[in-house]
Design a protein around this motif. Structure first.
Motif, PDB file in Angstrom:
ATOM      1  N   LEU A  43       0.856  -1.192   0.000  1.00  0.00           N
ATOM      2  CA  LEU A  43       0.000   0.000   0.000  1.00  0.00           C
ATOM      3  C   LEU A  43       0.889   1.237   0.000  1.00  0.00           C
ATOM      4  N   ASN A  44       0.824   2.041  -1.050  1.00  0.00           N
ATOM      5  CA  ASN A  44       1.698   3.207  -1.157  1.00  0.00           C
ATOM      6  C   ASN A  44       0.941   4.508  -1.433  1.00  0.00           C
ATOM      7  N   LYS A  45      -0.062   4.453  -2.268  1.00  0.00           N
ATOM      8  CA  LYS A  45      -0.833   5.651  -2.624  1.00  0.00           C
ATOM      9  C   LYS A  45      -2.014   5.742  -1.661  1.00  0.00           C
ATOM     10  N   ILE A  46      -1.910   6.685  -0.722  1.00  0.00           N
ATOM     11  CA  ILE A  46      -2.846   6.725   0.388  1.00  0.00           C
ATOM     12  C   ILE A  46      -3.630   8.030   0.411  1.00  0.00           C
ATOM     13  N   ALA A  47      -4.943   7.904   0.330  1.00  0.00           N
ATOM     14  CA  ALA A  47      -5.835   9.055   0.459  1.00  0.00           C
ATOM     15  C   ALA A  47      -6.285   9.124   1.911  1.00  0.00           C
ATOM     16  N   ILE A  48      -6.278  10.322   2.448  1.00  0.00           N
ATOM     17  CA  ILE A  48      -6.656  10.527   3.845  1.00  0.00           C
ATOM     18  C   ILE A  48      -7.283  11.908   3.963  1.00  0.00           C
ATOM     19  N   TYR A  49      -8.053  12.121   4.976  1.00  0.00           N
ATOM     20  CA  TYR A  49      -8.697  13.421   5.180  1.00  0.00           C
ATOM     21  C   TYR A  49      -7.925  14.234   6.217  1.00  0.00           C
ATOM     22  N   TYR A  50      -8.120  15.527   6.189  1.00  0.00           N
ATOM     23  CA  TYR A  50      -7.521  16.426   7.175  1.00  0.00           C
ATOM     24  C   TYR A  50      -8.563  16.616   8.270  1.00  0.00           C
ATOM     25  N   ASP A 113      -6.179   9.663 -10.370  1.00  0.00           N
ATOM     26  CA  ASP A 113      -7.234   8.780 -10.849  1.00  0.00           C
ATOM     27  C   ASP A 113      -7.635   7.886  -9.668  1.00  0.00           C
ATOM     28  N   PRO A 114      -8.903   7.825  -9.304  1.00  0.00           N
ATOM     29  CA  PRO A 114      -9.337   7.013  -8.161  1.00  0.00           C
ATOM     30  C   PRO A 114      -8.896   5.550  -8.251  1.00  0.00           C
ATOM     31  N   LEU A 115      -8.744   5.035  -9.459  1.00  0.00           N
ATOM     32  CA  LEU A 115      -8.351   3.641  -9.633  1.00  0.00           C
ATOM     33  C   LEU A 115      -6.892   3.393  -9.258  1.00  0.00           C
ATOM     34  N   LEU A 116      -6.108   4.456  -9.110  1.00  0.00           N
ATOM     35  CA  LEU A 116      -4.692   4.305  -8.763  1.00  0.00           C
ATOM     36  C   LEU A 116      -4.442   4.302  -7.256  1.00  0.00           C
ATOM     37  N   LEU A 117      -5.436   4.675  -6.476  1.00  0.00           N
ATOM     38  CA  LEU A 117      -5.262   4.696  -5.020  1.00  0.00           C
ATOM     39  C   LEU A 117      -5.215   3.273  -4.459  1.00  0.00           C
ATOM     40  N   ASP A 118      -4.369   3.081  -3.437  1.00  0.00           N
ATOM     41  CA  ASP A 118      -4.272   1.785  -2.773  1.00  0.00           C
ATOM     42  C   ASP A 118      -5.185   1.704  -1.554  1.00  0.00           C
ATOM     43  N   VAL A 119      -5.296   2.798  -0.844  1.00  0.00           N
ATOM     44  CA  VAL A 119      -6.104   2.819   0.374  1.00  0.00           C
ATOM     45  C   VAL A 119      -6.684   4.215   0.548  1.00  0.00           C
ATOM     46  N   ILE A 120      -7.872   4.278   1.128  1.00  0.00           N
ATOM     47  CA  ILE A 120      -8.474   5.559   1.447  1.00  0.00           C
ATOM     48  C   ILE A 120      -8.978   5.493   2.890  1.00  0.00           C
ATOM     49  N   PHE A 121      -8.438   6.374   3.716  1.00  0.00           N
ATOM     50  CA  PHE A 121      -8.902   6.502   5.093  1.00  0.00           C
ATOM     51  C   PHE A 121     -10.105   7.432   5.080  1.00  0.00           C
ATOM     52  N   VAL A 122     -11.200   6.956   5.634  1.00  0.00           N
ATOM     53  CA  VAL A 122     -12.498   7.617   5.506  1.00  0.00           C
ATOM     54  C   VAL A 122     -12.966   8.146   6.857  1.00  0.00           C
ATOM     55  N   PRO A 123     -13.407   9.408   6.898  1.00  0.00           N
ATOM     56  CA  PRO A 123     -13.977   9.918   8.149  1.00  0.00           C
ATOM     57  C   PRO A 123     -15.358   9.315   8.371  1.00  0.00           C
ATOM     58  N   LEU A 124     -15.775   9.279   9.626  1.00  0.00           N
ATOM     59  CA  LEU A 124     -17.110   8.771   9.905  1.00  0.00           C
ATOM     60  C   LEU A 124     -17.616   9.324  11.226  1.00  0.00           C
ATOM     61  N   VAL A 125     -18.906   9.303  11.364  1.00  0.00           N
ATOM     62  CA  VAL A 125     -19.553   9.723  12.607  1.00  0.00           C
ATOM     63  C   VAL A 125     -19.800   8.492  13.475  1.00  0.00           C
ATOM     64  N   SER A 126     -20.186   7.387  12.832  1.00  0.00           N
ATOM     65  CA  SER A 126     -20.435   6.149  13.546  1.00  0.00           C
ATOM     66  C   SER A 126     -20.231   4.977  12.595  1.00  0.00           C
ATOM     67  N   PHE A 127     -20.087   3.775  13.165  1.00  0.00           N
ATOM     68  CA  PHE A 127     -19.932   2.549  12.378  1.00  0.00           C
ATOM     69  C   PHE A 127     -20.522   1.394  13.171  1.00  0.00           C
ATOM     70  N   ASP A 128     -20.725   0.281  12.499  1.00  0.00           N
ATOM     71  CA  ASP A 128     -21.214  -0.902  13.207  1.00  0.00           C
ATOM     72  C   ASP A 128     -20.316  -2.106  12.915  1.00  0.00           C
ATOM     73  N   LYS A 129     -20.646  -3.252  13.486  1.00  0.00           N
ATOM     74  CA  LYS A 129     -19.783  -4.434  13.355  1.00  0.00           C
ATOM     75  C   LYS A 129     -19.719  -4.952  11.922  1.00  0.00           C
ATOM     76  N   ARG A 130     -20.681  -4.585  11.091  1.00  0.00           N
ATOM     77  CA  ARG A 130     -20.675  -5.011   9.686  1.00  0.00           C
ATOM     78  C   ARG A 130     -19.912  -4.021   8.807  1.00  0.00           C
ATOM     79  N   LYS A 131     -19.299  -3.036   9.448  1.00  0.00           N
ATOM     80  CA  LYS A 131     -18.495  -2.006   8.778  1.00  0.00           C
ATOM     81  C   LYS A 131     -19.338  -1.053   7.934  1.00  0.00           C
ATOM     82  N   ASN A 132     -20.603  -0.929   8.319  1.00  0.00           N
ATOM     83  CA  ASN A 132     -21.422   0.121   7.733  1.00  0.00           C
ATOM     84  C   ASN A 132     -20.989   1.434   8.365  1.00  0.00           C
TER      85      ASN A 132
END
Length: 184
Positions: A43-50, A113-132
């Motif tokens: 994993l090298n191309k990493i998208a992340i939020y500020y 290009d979105p297809l070139l990203l390896d991983v994207i760290f995503v912000p969230l307010v909440s999540f559940d055990k099914r990763k919703n």
């Protein structure tokens, strides 16, 4: 609970507990991210939020990624009306930026290009055990996540875990969620 009620509850909970969360939970999440990346060296191309709004602190994660020579990309809203966001490469934590919705975003317009990203760290307010994931309700990330095969990783505090979040037709589930307790 309806989505708006869940969103409000977890935003308030995160805000109310943020000082406690800052003490060691952000550091623990950084350590979990580092551990995950070491175990997945391709994993090298990493998208992340500020981070903002009492989110998991991504600034130290971004500094780590830059120091270790990962390619780091931050989101930029390019079309408010259609809720379109793209990612721009940064080379330093002191990147030139503008502010939208009180969020720092790069001024540059050289998008990956979105297809070139390896991983994207995503912000969230909440999540559940099914990763919703329950986000802020604007749909920017769900629209973008449909365009990429990148590993979708949520960053959250364990207190943001909800027993069940129902997805609608537009929601994209995460591949995993990293909290101070490890990988969910």
């Amino acid at each position: 609970m309806f989505r708006e009620q869940i969103r409000k509850y977890y935003l308030d909970l995160r805000k109310k507990n943020y000082e406690k969360l800052l003490v060691n939970k952000n550091q623990a999440i950084l350590e979990q991210v580092v551990k995950y990346l070491i175990l997945h060296p391709w994993l090298n191309k990493i998208a992340i939020y500020y981070s903002h709004n009492f989110e998991v602190d991504t600034i130290n994660i971004i500094k780590y990624l830059l120091r270790k020579k990962y390619e780091v990309y931050l989101p930029k809203i390019v079309d408010d009306k259609n809720k379109i966001m793209k990612f721009v490469k940064i080379n330093t934590i002191d990147f030139a930026y503008e502010t939208k919705f009180n969020i720092k975003q790069p001024i540059d317009d050289k998008y990956i290009d979105p297809l070139l990203l390896d991983v994207i760290f995503v912000p969230l307010v909440s999540f559940d055990k099914r990763k919703n994931r329950l986000g802020y309700g604007y749909g920017y990330y769900d629209r973008f996540l449909k365009l990429t095969y990148a590993k979708k990783i949520g960053l959250a505090f364990q207190i943001q875990k909800h027993y069940h979040i129902s997805n609608n037709e537009y929601d994209i589930s995460l591949d995993l969620v990293i909290t101070e307790n490890g990988v969910n």
